[in-house]
Motif scaffolding. Structure first.
Motif, PDB file in Angstrom:
ATOM      1  N   ASP A   1      10.963   3.919  -8.335  1.00 42.67           N
ATOM      2  CA  ASP A   1       9.839   4.298  -8.735  1.00 42.67           C
ATOM      3  C   ASP A   1       8.909   3.950 -10.556  1.00 42.67           C
ATOM      4  N   VAL A   2       9.022   6.057  -9.783  1.00 43.12           N
ATOM      5  CA  VAL A   2       8.619   7.144 -11.142  1.00 43.12           C
ATOM      6  C   VAL A   2       9.549   6.183 -12.339  1.00 43.12           C
ATOM      7  N   ALA A   3      11.341   6.620 -12.396  1.00 39.04           N
ATOM      8  CA  ALA A   3      11.690   6.140 -13.790  1.00 39.04           C
ATOM      9  C   ALA A   3      11.695   5.706 -14.391  1.00 39.04           C
TER      10      ALA A   3
ATOM     11  N   THR B   1       0.417   8.772 -10.961  1.00 36.68           N
ATOM     12  CA  THR B   1      -0.160   7.110 -10.614  1.00 36.68           C
ATOM     13  C   THR B   1       0.917   6.090  -9.174  1.00 36.68           C
ATOM     14  N   LEU B   2       1.423   6.952  -8.845  1.00 38.16           N
ATOM     15  CA  LEU B   2       2.880   6.036  -7.822  1.00 38.16           C
ATOM     16  C   LEU B   2       1.922   6.942  -6.423  1.00 38.16           C
ATOM     17  N   GLY B   3       1.846   7.775  -6.659  1.00 34.39           N
ATOM     18  CA  GLY B   3       1.735   8.757  -6.015  1.00 34.39           C
ATOM     19  C   GLY B   3       2.686   9.457  -5.130  1.00 34.39           C
TER      20      GLY B   3
ATOM     21  N   GLN C   1       1.368  -0.631   0.410  1.00 30.45           N
ATOM     22  CA  GLN C   1      -0.301   0.221   0.220  1.00 30.45           C
ATOM     23  C   GLN C   1       0.772   1.480  -0.088  1.00 30.45           C
ATOM     24  N   ALA C   2       0.345   2.278  -0.533  1.00 29.50           N
ATOM     25  CA  ALA C   2       1.048   3.669  -0.978  1.00 29.50           C
ATOM     26  C   ALA C   2       1.619   4.292   0.305  1.00 29.50           C
ATOM     27  N   SER C   3       0.526   3.856   1.328  1.00 29.61           N
ATOM     28  CA  SER C   3       0.660   4.639   2.704  1.00 29.61           C
ATOM     29  C   SER C   3       1.805   3.675   3.645  1.00 29.61           C
ATOM     30  N   GLN C   4       1.805   2.458   3.133  1.00 34.40           N
ATOM     31  CA  GLN C   4       2.784   1.371   4.110  1.00 34.40           C
ATOM     32  C   GLN C   4       4.413   1.604   3.227  1.00 34.40           C
ATOM     33  N   PHE C   5       4.695   1.514   2.033  1.00 33.79           N
ATOM     34  CA  PHE C   5       5.684   1.466   1.006  1.00 33.79           C
ATOM     35  C   PHE C   5       5.662   2.896  -0.025  1.00 33.79           C
ATOM     36  N   PRO C   6       6.126   4.002   0.599  1.00 32.21           N
ATOM     37  CA  PRO C   6       6.565   4.952  -1.007  1.00 32.21           C
ATOM     38  C   PRO C   6       6.581   4.845  -1.329  1.00 32.21           C
ATOM     39  N   SER C   7       6.740   5.222  -1.884  1.00 36.12           N
ATOM     40  CA  SER C   7       7.457   5.317  -4.454  1.00 36.12           C
ATOM     41  C   SER C   7       8.569   5.698  -3.608  1.00 36.12           C
TER      42      SER C   7
ATOM     43  N   ARG D   1       9.090  16.394 -18.770  1.00 36.50           N
ATOM     44  CA  ARG D   1       8.552  16.678 -17.674  1.00 36.50           C
ATOM     45  C   ARG D   1       7.283  16.105 -16.846  1.00 36.50           C
ATOM     46  N   GLN D   2       6.154  16.145 -18.209  1.00 35.32           N
ATOM     47  CA  GLN D   2       4.843  15.720 -18.524  1.00 35.32           C
ATOM     48  C   GLN D   2       5.269  14.165 -17.939  1.00 35.32           C
ATOM     49  N   ARG D   3       5.574  13.317 -18.600  1.00 37.76           N
ATOM     50  CA  ARG D   3       5.700  11.628 -18.004  1.00 37.76           C
ATOM     51  C   ARG D   3       6.140  11.517 -16.893  1.00 37.76           C
ATOM     52  N   VAL D   4       7.030  11.876 -16.722  1.00 35.93           N
ATOM     53  CA  VAL D   4       7.465  11.963 -15.243  1.00 35.93           C
ATOM     54  C   VAL D   4       6.152  11.873 -14.373  1.00 35.93           C
ATOM     55  N   GLN D   5       5.847  13.745 -14.641  1.00 34.80           N
ATOM     56  CA  GLN D   5       4.772  13.636 -13.479  1.00 34.80           C
ATOM     57  C   GLN D   5       3.394  12.820 -13.402  1.00 34.80           C
ATOM     58  N   GLN D   6       3.297  12.393 -14.487  1.00 38.76           N
ATOM     59  CA  GLN D   6       2.428  11.626 -14.307  1.00 38.76           C
ATOM     60  C   GLN D   6       3.012  10.090 -13.871  1.00 38.76           C
ATOM     61  N   ALA D   7       4.038   9.517 -14.028  1.00 38.71           N
ATOM     62  CA  ALA D   7       4.434   8.384 -13.565  1.00 38.71           C
ATOM     63  C   ALA D   7       4.185   9.124 -11.696  1.00 38.71           C
ATOM     64  N   ALA D   8       4.534  10.284 -11.966  1.00 37.48           N
ATOM     65  CA  ALA D   8       4.470  10.022  -9.649  1.00 37.48           C
ATOM     66  C   ALA D   8       2.799  10.673  -9.490  1.00 37.48           C
TER      67      ALA D   8
END
Length: 368
Positions: A38-40, A74-76, A28-34, A65-72
């Motif tokens: 992971d974003v890369a 998505t992963l929170g 879970q995102a709250s337990q295991f922060p991205s 920048r847009q591609r990285v922001q979208q990935a970020a």
């Protein structure tokens, strides 16, 4: 024993299949922060590219920048600013020291500084310093929060504090205040010329018994405004009739106005060292003494805070160029962050006289 009896006495045995290995739970995102890794991986870029995308001013294409922001998104993912500050040995935080936020002038300054510094990738941290002649910002607090630079808004600066900041390489800029410290930059409005313009207008409209209500006697801004005001009077062959000190507070301004207007020969015009005091003095003059503001008594301030333009006040004042003052302050801090050895600057920026209904020759602003 017969075989059948043995079978009946034997305990029943139930076959139980071996449990299958359970699939690991999805983190879970709250337990295991991205992480940036992971974003890369999701964005199909390098980890250094992710770092550049979250670094203000770094050279990155809009598509990247847009591609990285979208990935970020998505992963929170959120960049760890604390970890980054430890690695870079900088906090991206600029300390701002000011007397208080009661005076709307300071609130306007803080708002503009915050916006301008945010554009450079920095944030502000507020420190409060009493507006007395001998007080210093608490250096221990400043250092504890690892600020990269310090802006002193209308705050005094002792030689001890200034020398310590220079010793540790902490950039310092004074805004709306100056000192004799040769190694400290300052940015102020044109206090001397502004006060002279005020005196010239009052004299032009027949005032001859003029009073000045100072802020703090040791404040450079109050001293410069008094110097400009009295110099213009001397040039016209007059002297300052009366003087009080309001300590840059509304209570102090009310008491000063009460004393001035209770005299057998009260002033016919009062110049307050800032709008905050002038509004308090105007209220006392109008409601406690029934003064006909703008006719029998003129009242002027300095700064042009938003309330000055309200029709119920229509306060004449000298407008300080807050945007330009804050912009130049940020430029100086940025330059010192790049090279602490850059030469200090002492800038005086022009403002303008704003004539409203609280003085003779003025009118209520129809747009107010």
């Amino acid at each position: 024993m017969p075989q059948r009896l043995k079978a009946s006495l034997a305990p029943a045995v139930k076959r139980v299949d071996a449990p299958r290995a359970a699939k690991p739970a999805t983190p879970q995102a709250s337990q295991f922060p991205s992480t940036a890794h992971d974003v890369a991986r999701l964005a199909g870029v390098s980890q250094s590219a992710v770092s550049r995308c979250f670094t203000p001013g770094a050279s990155v294409s809009d598509a990247m920048r847009q591609r990285v922001q979208q990935a970020a998104d998505t992963l929170g993912y959120r960049p760890n600013l604390i970890a980054r500050s430890l690695i870079k040995r900088e906090s991206t935080i600029i300390g701002v020291v000011l007397p208080d936020l009661d005076n709307p002038f300071y609130a306007s300054v803080v708002g503009r500084l915050s916006s301008m510094l945010t554009e450079t990738g920095r944030r502000i941290l507020l420190f409060r310093s009493p507006a007395t002649d001998s007080s210093d910002p608490v250096l221990e607090d400043v250092l504890r929060y690892r600020v990269d630079g310090l802006i002193l808004v209308s705050s005094p600066l002792s030689s001890t504090f200034a020398d310590e900041c220079v010793r540790i390489g902490l950039p310092v800029v004074q805004l709306n205040r100056t000192s004799m410290r040769a190694r400290v930059s300052s940015v102020v409005g044109d206090n001397v010329r502004g006060a002279a313009r005020i005196a010239e207008h009052l004299l032009r409209h027949g005032h001859r018994r003029l009073a000045y209500v100072a802020g703090q006697d040791g404040s450079s801004t109050s001293q410069e405004r008094e110097n400009g005001f009295t110099a213009a009077l001397r040039q016209a062959g007059l002297t300052l009739a009366l003087r009080e000190t309001g300590h840059y507070t509304q209570d102090g301004a009310r008491a000063a106005t009460q004393r001035l207007l209770s005299l057998p020969e009260p002033p016919d015009a009062i110049f307050f060292a800032n709008d905050y005091m002038a509004l308090a003095g105007l209220s006392v003059a109008r409601h406690a003494f029934g003064a006909d503001i703008g006719r029998s008594l003129s009242i002027v301030g300095f700064d042009d805070i938003p309330m000055a333009a309200w029709p119920e006040f229509s306060l004449a004042t000298f407008r300080q160029p807050i945007d330009a003052m804050c912009a130049r302050t940020v430029e100086i801090i940025q330059a010192q962050l790049g090279d602490i050895g850059v030469a200090p600057q002492r800038l005086v920026l022009p403002g303008e006289l704003v004539v409203r209904g609280s003085v003779r020759g003025g009118v209520v602003d129809p747009l107010a």
